[in-house]
Design an enzyme around this catalytic site. Structure first.
Site, mmCIF file in Angstrom:
data_model
loop_
_atom_site.group_PDB
_atom_site.id
_atom_site.type_symbol
_atom_site.label_atom_id
_atom_site.label_comp_id
_atom_site.label_asym_id
_atom_site.label_seq_id
_atom_site.Cartn_x
_atom_site.Cartn_y
_atom_site.Cartn_z
ATOM 1 N N HIS A 363 69.462 65.888 16.555
ATOM 2 C CA HIS A 363 68.609 66.665 17.463
ATOM 3 C C HIS A 363 67.139 66.642 17.092
ATOM 4 C CE1 HIS A 363 71.953 68.777 19.590
ATOM 5 N NE2 HIS A 363 72.574 68.588 18.431
ATOM 6 N N LYS A 554 59.907 78.981 25.058
ATOM 7 C CA LYS A 554 60.603 78.144 24.082
ATOM 8 C C LYS A 554 60.191 78.646 22.712
ATOM 9 C CE LYS A 554 58.471 74.486 25.945
ATOM 10 N NZ LYS A 554 59.305 73.316 26.074
ATOM 11 N N ARG A 555 60.875 78.206 21.641
ATOM 12 C CA ARG A 555 60.421 78.586 20.307
ATOM 13 C C ARG A 555 58.953 78.210 20.130
ATOM 14 N NH1 ARG A 555 64.438 80.524 16.606
ATOM 15 N NH2 ARG A 555 62.705 80.544 15.159
ATOM 16 N N LYS A 560 55.194 71.807 19.935
ATOM 17 C CA LYS A 560 55.399 72.160 21.348
ATOM 18 C C LYS A 560 54.074 72.516 22.033
ATOM 19 C CE LYS A 560 60.097 73.968 20.430
ATOM 20 N NZ LYS A 560 61.017 73.170 21.266
ATOM 21 N N THR A 662 65.759 71.476 26.967
ATOM 22 C CA THR A 662 66.783 71.830 27.958
ATOM 23 C C THR A 662 66.227 72.889 28.916
ATOM 24 O OG1 THR A 662 67.687 73.262 26.232
ATOM 25 C CG2 THR A 662 68.877 71.220 26.710
ATOM 26 N N LYS A 666 66.419 73.639 33.227
ATOM 27 C CA LYS A 666 66.683 74.925 33.901
ATOM 28 C C LYS A 666 65.583 75.216 34.913
ATOM 29 C CE LYS A 666 68.768 76.255 29.554
ATOM 30 N NZ LYS A 666 68.488 76.880 28.242
HETATM 31 C C1 26Q Z 1 68.172 74.077 9.156
HETATM 32 C C2 26Q Z 1 68.224 74.361 7.810
HETATM 33 C C3 26Q Z 1 68.071 75.665 7.344
HETATM 34 C C4 26Q Z 1 67.917 76.690 8.268
HETATM 35 C C5 26Q Z 1 67.877 76.422 9.616
HETATM 36 C C6 26Q Z 1 67.998 75.105 10.069
HETATM 37 C C7 26Q Z 1 67.932 74.814 11.518
HETATM 38 C C8 26Q Z 1 68.501 75.646 12.458
HETATM 39 C C9 26Q Z 1 68.390 75.363 13.813
HETATM 40 C C10 26Q Z 1 67.279 73.680 11.958
HETATM 41 C C11 26Q Z 1 67.176 73.391 13.311
HETATM 42 C C12 26Q Z 1 67.742 74.242 14.260
HETATM 43 C C13 26Q Z 1 67.650 74.004 15.696
HETATM 44 C C14 26Q Z 1 67.154 72.900 16.241
HETATM 45 C C15 26Q Z 1 67.035 72.741 17.698
HETATM 46 O O1 26Q Z 1 67.240 73.682 18.455
HETATM 47 N N1 26Q Z 1 66.725 71.529 18.179
HETATM 48 C C16 26Q Z 1 66.608 71.299 19.604
HETATM 49 O O2 26Q Z 1 67.872 70.854 20.097
HETATM 50 C C17 26Q Z 1 67.876 70.801 21.510
HETATM 51 C C18 26Q Z 1 69.280 70.435 21.960
HETATM 52 O O3 26Q Z 1 69.545 69.099 21.690
HETATM 53 C C19 26Q Z 1 66.835 69.815 22.020
HETATM 54 O O4 26Q Z 1 66.800 69.899 23.422
HETATM 55 C C20 26Q Z 1 65.451 70.132 21.446
HETATM 56 O O5 26Q Z 1 64.528 69.117 21.795
HETATM 57 C C21 26Q Z 1 65.537 70.258 19.932
HETATM 58 O O6 26Q Z 1 64.290 70.672 19.402
#
Ligand code: 26Q
Length: 820
Positions: A363, A554-555, A560, A662, A666
């Site tokens: 991702h 979004k975050r 971004k 995503t 929407k």
């Molecule tokens: C990793 C290590 C330690 C703590 C937290 C994490 C962690 C947690 C969540 C790292 C990343 C995430 C989330 C990532 C994320 O949401 N990525 C997004 O995924 C979407 C679905 O595929 C994409 O549409 C987005 O582009 C992408 O940024």
């Protein structure tokens, strides 16, 4: 007993009312006269839950009887959003339930709003898992989602004095009517300690893991009902508890409280969701969480396999496991451990089974976001897994050596262990080596993965690589959240589009139907009025529903580029100040999103948005033509109100950084037009809706690489662009921070000196493009036509299409309908 439970499964309106009043008395022990809104919500939730249990039970029985190959979707996050409305929708009972509740003198929406959404995810990745689990059930594919039952989900965001403040998310405070605890399927998880060798009865050399501690994993199941089908799959989330004999030595010394405190420690494991915060990487508890839920899930699958009387050597025939990013990648080593150490399967056979079981979805392209664990930490928590990873690595690197004779640098690039400095375990490498399929989440992202982040793996195994473009469920994101658009569309083309979203294209001819267009426009306006009410209630800011709603939710992250949108707002403000009578299109800029608690730059961007808003919203010279609103605590619940009310969708990341996105999908489905870069799924959205319906600006990913290679100097852009110069100076001067010239200095100085996300490069292109947006918006009929075309051409972006792609190309599974 086929008849059992029928009356609760398909209730009449009278039956619903009776069941509701029964639950009010027998579950909540209240009467209508004294019930709180929460009591009423709980009674309704239990009533609806009862409607699903028969289907849920039948589904499990059917899978068991048919030995169906099952998809196991492993994800550290499931951002489900509120259940009640979605379950009523999927049951096909929306009208009946609303009527029944109304006949009791209550309001369905009012009760549904009582639900605390389970925020068990950070953002896109967690919400993707939730959309996928809906589509799997709706397509009647046997599947189970495995994850973690965090006691506290993603923090609750409030804004105080313009700054983000985090509060704990106590989502379980009033209980969770959507889950059933199954203590009888608890498993034991080992952690820490050491390994030792021994010889078994057959004289074979074996390894045993002697853990430092053990914890119990207890499953909590929720039904995931498909849309208007007789399938209800399971979401199984694990909670950590102390094992029975939590600390006998301490207990036996008479230190009862000391022993109980160890119990508390075990339960910390699933206490809280980690925000995706770079500074939190490498935290021991996070690794323990990942291992915990993966081991629980694999043990659970092995139990099912053995229960069915099937050999563990045929595990891959029974389960296709999808790894949602590297968070569950430890599963590769854990399945090897279970097969080799606990089930005495020989290594080579175990490895074949493992590789045929797993598939990995990546991702991210951001190198800093690739998961790696310090070797020392890894060894302390998972000593046996480190040995197994060494063995996998040794065999893998041998293969590489033979394929690429004498290429030493390739070996160190591919190794599962990073040895360039402090040593690390590379989780993406473990996932690639242990999987039979590897995919990115949009065409561009998958291409860049092959070229960049995973290029060496692509050279090894090109046949493993594929793309599966993300999607979102049209049930939650249209049918549930935008009921007005839903009934208008269904009146025009029937309601099959909810099940088969490719049929939304039948709406296209209506783009030129004046009557339909007028209705479409009126609906957008109603949705905007509703959102305006929420904005007023939550922020105190009054906005004009006839202004353009320009939305970025979004975050919050530098890549971004929320701050690029702020530069545009400040430019418009600056123009209005120089010429108060300038003819501008009135706009409401709506922002929402959480910043990771330790990500100071992102928090400063929130403060910048709110500070610019304070000035712009209250300057009489603006005469309410521009409004800037930061809506606190963006979540699934908030999104359901926002997407239907948006005119313009901001998707403005630097090309090559957003894997897919995503939210962009929407918005389009709900008739917003997009202003965006050639990044992630934007590329495919533009391809589908047509270039005329999409406001494109900025560098392409290729151009970004080329510019970076040539050497990029942001100060040139500052010097050569008078308006940009003025905008940056105005922010830097303290104009938006009550004269405090230091507050935004870190942000502005970075833009002027390094600008890693190239805001200054894309600035003019963005502002020009926004001018084009204004010109288009002034022609209401033209805008409405393009809005309808966006929705009509968004058929590709249903998660049903994504899931069909996975089912065919990755999992090799098909539907297994459950007879009713
Ligand atoms: C990793 C290590 C330690 C703590 C937290 C994490 C962690 C947690 C969540 C790292 C990343 C995430 C989330 C990532 C994320 O949401 N990525 C997004 O995924 C979407 C679905 O595929 C994409 O549409 C987005 O582009 C992408 O940024």
């Amino acid at each position: 007993n086929a008849a059992l439970g029928r009356d609760r499964s398909l209730p009449t309106r009278e039956g619903l009312k009776r069941a509701f009043l029964d639950h009010l008395l027998y579950t909540q022990n209240k009467s209508l006269a004294i019930a709180s809104r929460n009591d009423l919500y709980q009674a309704l939730a239990h009533t609806i839950r009862d409607c699903m249990l028969r289907t849920w039970f039948d589904t499990a029985s059917s899978y068991k009887a048919k030995h169906s190959r099952m998809v196991a979707y492993l994800s550290a996050e499931f951002l489900m959003g509120p259940y009640l409305g979605n379950n009523v929708l999927n049951l096909g009972l929306m009208d009946e339930v609303k009527a029944a509740i109304a006949e009791l003198g209550l309001d369905f929406d009012d009760l549904a709003n009582q639900e605390e959404e389970p925020g068990l995810g950070n953002g896109g990745l967690g919400r993707l898992a939730a959309c996928f689990i809906d589509s799997l059930a709706s397509l009647e594919i046997p599947a189970i989602g495995y994850g973690i039952r965090y006691e506290y989900g993603i923090f609750y965001q409030t804004i105080i004095d313009g700054w983000q403040v985090e509060n704990t998310d106590k989502w379980l405070r009033y209980g969770n009517p959507w889950e059933i605890q199954h203590a009888e399927w608890s498993v034991e998880i080992k952690l820490g300690g050491r390994t030792e060798t021994y010889t078994d009865d057959a004289g074979k050399f074996r390894v045993r893991w002697v853990p430092e501690k053990t914890v119990a994993g207890v499953p909590f199941d929720s039904p995931i009902l498909g849309y208007r089908v007789n399938t209800a799959n399971t979401l199984r989330l694990w909670r950590a508890e102390a094992t029975e004999a939590f600390d006998f030595p301490t207990f036996n010394r008479g230190d009862y409280l000391g022993a109980v405190s160890k119990k508390v420690t075990s339960e910390n494991l699933t206490k809280v969701l980690y925000p995706n915060d770079e500074s939190d990487q490498g935290k021991e508890l996070r690794l323990e969480q990942q291992y915990f839920f993966v081991s629980c899930s694999l043990q659970d699958m092995l139990r099912i396999q053995i229960n069915r009387g099937q050999p563990v050597t045929e595990f891959h025939l029974a389960f296709a496991i999808q790894l949602n990013d590297t968070h569950p990648a430890i599963g590769v080593a854990e399945l090897m451990r279970l097969l080799v150490d606990e089930h005495q399967i020989v290594w080579e056979q175990a490895w074949d089974v493992t590789r045929q079981t797993f598939a990995y979805t990546n991702h991210t392209l951001l190198p800093e976001a690739l998961e790696r664990w310090p070797l020392k930490l890894f060894e302390r928590v998972l000593p046996r897994h480190l040995e197994i990873i060494y063995e996998i690595n040794a065999r893998f690197l041998n293969e590489v050596r033979i394929r690429f004779l004498g290429d030493e640098s390739r070996l160190s690039r591919l190794s599962l262990i990073d040895e360039s400095g402090e040593r690390y375990v590379r989780m993406a490498h473990l996932a690639c080596v242990g999987s039979s399929a590897i995919n990115g989440v949009a065409e561009l992202h998958s291409e860049l993965l092959k070229r960049d982040v995973l290029a060496d793996f692509y050279a090894m195994w090109p046949e493993k690589f594929t793309n599966v473009t993300n999607g979102v469920t049209p049930r939650r994101w249209i049918a549930l959240s935008n009921p007005r658009q839903t009934s208008l569309v269904s009146r025009a083309i029937g309601n099959d589009w909810i099940k088969d979203f490719s049929r939304i294209k039948e709406l296209e001819p209506f783009a030129d139907d004046a009557g339909f267009a007028a209705d479409w426009q009126a609906i957008k306006r109603d949705n905007k009025i509703e959102l305006a009410g929420q904005l007023l209630q939550r922020t105190g800011i009054r906005v004009d529903p006839d202004s353009m709603f320009d939305v970025q939710v979004k975050r919050i992250h530098e890549y971004k580029r929320q701050h690029l949108a702020v530069l545009h707002i400040v430019a418009l403000y600056h123009r209005l100040k120089s010429d108060p009578n300038l003819d501008v299109v009135p706009r409401t800029f709506i922002f929402g999103g959480k910043a990771a608690p330790g990500y100071h730059r992102a928090k400063l961007i929130i403060k910048l948005i709110t500070s610019v808003g304070d000035v712009v919203n209250n300057d009489p010279a603006v005469r309410d033509r521009l409004k800037v609103v930061f809506l606190p605590n963006f979540s699934v619940t908030r999104g359901q109100r926002i997407y239907p009310a948006a005119d313009l969708s901001e998707q403005i990341s630097l090309a090559g950084k957003e894997a897919s996105g995503t939210g962009n999908m929407k918005f389009a489905m709900n008739g917003a037009l997009t202003i965006g870069t050639m990044d992630g799924a934007n590329v495919e959205i533009r391809e589908e809706v047509g270039a005329d319906q999409f406001f494109l600006f900025g560098l392409t990913a290729e151009e970004v690489y080329a510019l970076r290679a040539r050497g990029y100097s942001p100060s040139d852009y500052y010097r050569n662009n008078a308006e940009l110069h003025a905008v940056l100076d105005l922010i830097r001067s303290g104009f938006f921070s009550r004269g405090d010239a230091n507050l935004f200095a870190p942000l502005i100085d970075e833009l002027m000196h390094t600008d890693p996300y190239m805001l200054l490069v894309d600035y003019q292109s963005y502002v020009d493009c926004q001018g084009e947006v204004d010109r288009t918006y002034r022609d209401t009929q033209d805008w409405t036509r393009r809005s309808i075309l966006n929705a009509a051409r968004s058929g590709k972006f249903s998660s049903d299409r994504s899931i069909r792609d996975y089912a065919e190309r990755v999992w090799k599974v098909g539907p297994a309908p459950v007879s009713s």
